[in-house]
Design a protein around this motif. Sequence first.
Motif, PDB file in Angstrom:
ATOM      1  N   UNK A   1       0.999  -1.205  -0.140  1.00  0.00           N
ATOM      2  CA  UNK A   1       0.132  -0.001  -0.090  1.00  0.00           C
ATOM      3  C   UNK A   1       0.880   1.329  -0.017  1.00  0.00           C
ATOM      4  N   UNK A   2       0.571   2.055  -0.913  1.00  0.00           N
ATOM      5  CA  UNK A   2       1.413   3.271  -0.907  1.00  0.00           C
ATOM      6  C   UNK A   2       2.399   3.586  -1.939  1.00  0.00           C
TER       7      UNK A   2
ATOM      8  N   UNK B   1      16.066  10.537   2.151  1.00  0.00           N
ATOM      9  CA  UNK B   1      15.710   9.424   1.660  1.00  0.00           C
ATOM     10  C   UNK B   1      15.326   8.221   2.496  1.00  0.00           C
ATOM     11  N   UNK B   2      16.501   8.121   3.498  1.00  0.00           N
ATOM     12  CA  UNK B   2      16.344   6.939   4.389  1.00  0.00           C
ATOM     13  C   UNK B   2      15.197   7.256   5.229  1.00  0.00           C
TER      14      UNK B   2
ATOM     15  N   UNK C   1       4.007   8.960  -1.653  1.00  0.00           N
ATOM     16  CA  UNK C   1       3.192  10.126  -1.210  1.00  0.00           C
ATOM     17  C   UNK C   1       3.908  11.284  -0.239  1.00  0.00           C
ATOM     18  N   UNK C   2       5.217  10.799  -0.243  1.00  0.00           N
ATOM     19  CA  UNK C   2       6.086  11.866   0.595  1.00  0.00           C
ATOM     20  C   UNK C   2       5.856  13.086  -0.290  1.00  0.00           C
ATOM     21  N   UNK C   3       5.798  13.434  -1.390  1.00  0.00           N
ATOM     22  CA  UNK C   3       5.849  14.467  -2.104  1.00  0.00           C
ATOM     23  C   UNK C   3       4.474  15.160  -2.215  1.00  0.00           C
TER      24      UNK C   3
ATOM     25  N   UNK D   1       1.287  10.044   8.292  1.00  0.00           N
ATOM     26  CA  UNK D   1       0.386   9.186   7.151  1.00  0.00           C
ATOM     27  C   UNK D   1       1.229   7.743   6.932  1.00  0.00           C
ATOM     28  N   UNK D   2       2.183   7.442   7.004  1.00  0.00           N
ATOM     29  CA  UNK D   2       2.850   6.273   6.892  1.00  0.00           C
ATOM     30  C   UNK D   2       2.420   5.195   7.972  1.00  0.00           C
TER      31      UNK D   2
END
Length: 397
Positions: A42-43, A193-194, A201-203, A212-213
């Motif tokens: 998911x995601x 990134x790590x 969806x980070x962006x 959200x994660x």
Amino acid sequence: MQLDELREYQRKLFENNNFTYKRYFHKTINLNKKLVGIVGARGVGKTTYLLQYLKELDLPFSKKLYISADIITIPSLFEVANSFSKEEGEVLIIDEIHKYKNFEIELKKIYDLLNLKVIFSGSSALSINNAKADLSRRARLYSVYGLSFREFVELEKGIELPAFALEDILTNHIDIAYKLLQKFNLTLLFREYIKSGYYPFYFEDKEDYLIRLNETINTVIEVDIPSIFPIDYSSVQNLKKLVRLLCESHPYTPNIKELLAKMDMKDNYKGLYRFIEYLSRAKIFTTLKPASKGDNIFVKPDKIYLNNTNLHYAYCSHNNTGTLREVFVASMLSQAHTIQAAKKGDLLVDEKYTLEVGGKNKKYKQIKDIPNSFIVADDIEVGSGNRVPIWLFGFLY
């Protein structure tokens, strides 16, 4: 839901889908077969990919249809597909298909009776080898993964960067690193990134990404896994507890008796192994098993990791640097390579390459006598000899 309602929903999705970046799998997925499945965590961008494909497909709007099985309330996927086919529809996309009970039977019926191309997506835990309707001979199934470090840099900086085969990275890493480092500044991007770069969806909302994660992983455990596997509420709580326990460990060689005690599961070995399998299939865990044992789920894994480094920051109260390094390398390799725990070193890749993962001062002596062995070193930009910078593994796809 009638076709006109579904088309209105599709029209709104098309209007709101403005993500133009093309993920690595745009080049690797072949959609020419009559039945194609796309599975992944998911995601990771399955829905975005499907909408991009359908929006750009050179067909009239009336001949292509998107439906999502987790929001539509219909008695039969086949009936929707049949109505669409009668109106000379050609391409049907069914998203989140694992949410639909007995989807295998419906897909088989659509495949056998209707002249439609069907593309479906679902959880990475999805199986199409179901006795109800074995789709494995009919469907081509693709697995997709989260953003590589390369893709993350492309999105963050608006530049194009090449991917490299593993053998190229191991043998030509000095020249590859030198050319890449002329195009972007490494240190800050790699740290970002790590922590936050694996899921696209980070962006959409960088500030609340980790919140959200965390919610996304809870949804996987509370909704997606129970929709595929026969588990009850108490088992859902145990899955969450197992994730938290893994957070407390270093790269984890599991002690099954100790885990059973901490989980209050007494001697329920098979139950624990099933939980580990469910979380692995859902791409929350990565498990490394002995090659000789095949796919038997009732075998103790040599190692268990969280699937990617971002999960550590979302779910764990503290993080071990050594763990994060191994998790990163494993997550980048898992897209196209087989990984096992090495007898000497950390990882054995494709039964050929032995990798020892560590910091910039990591010594070579532990693996010096092993052919095709390499130090994968953090905190260096350019390597030398068999010492390869860890960040280059983010350019495998």
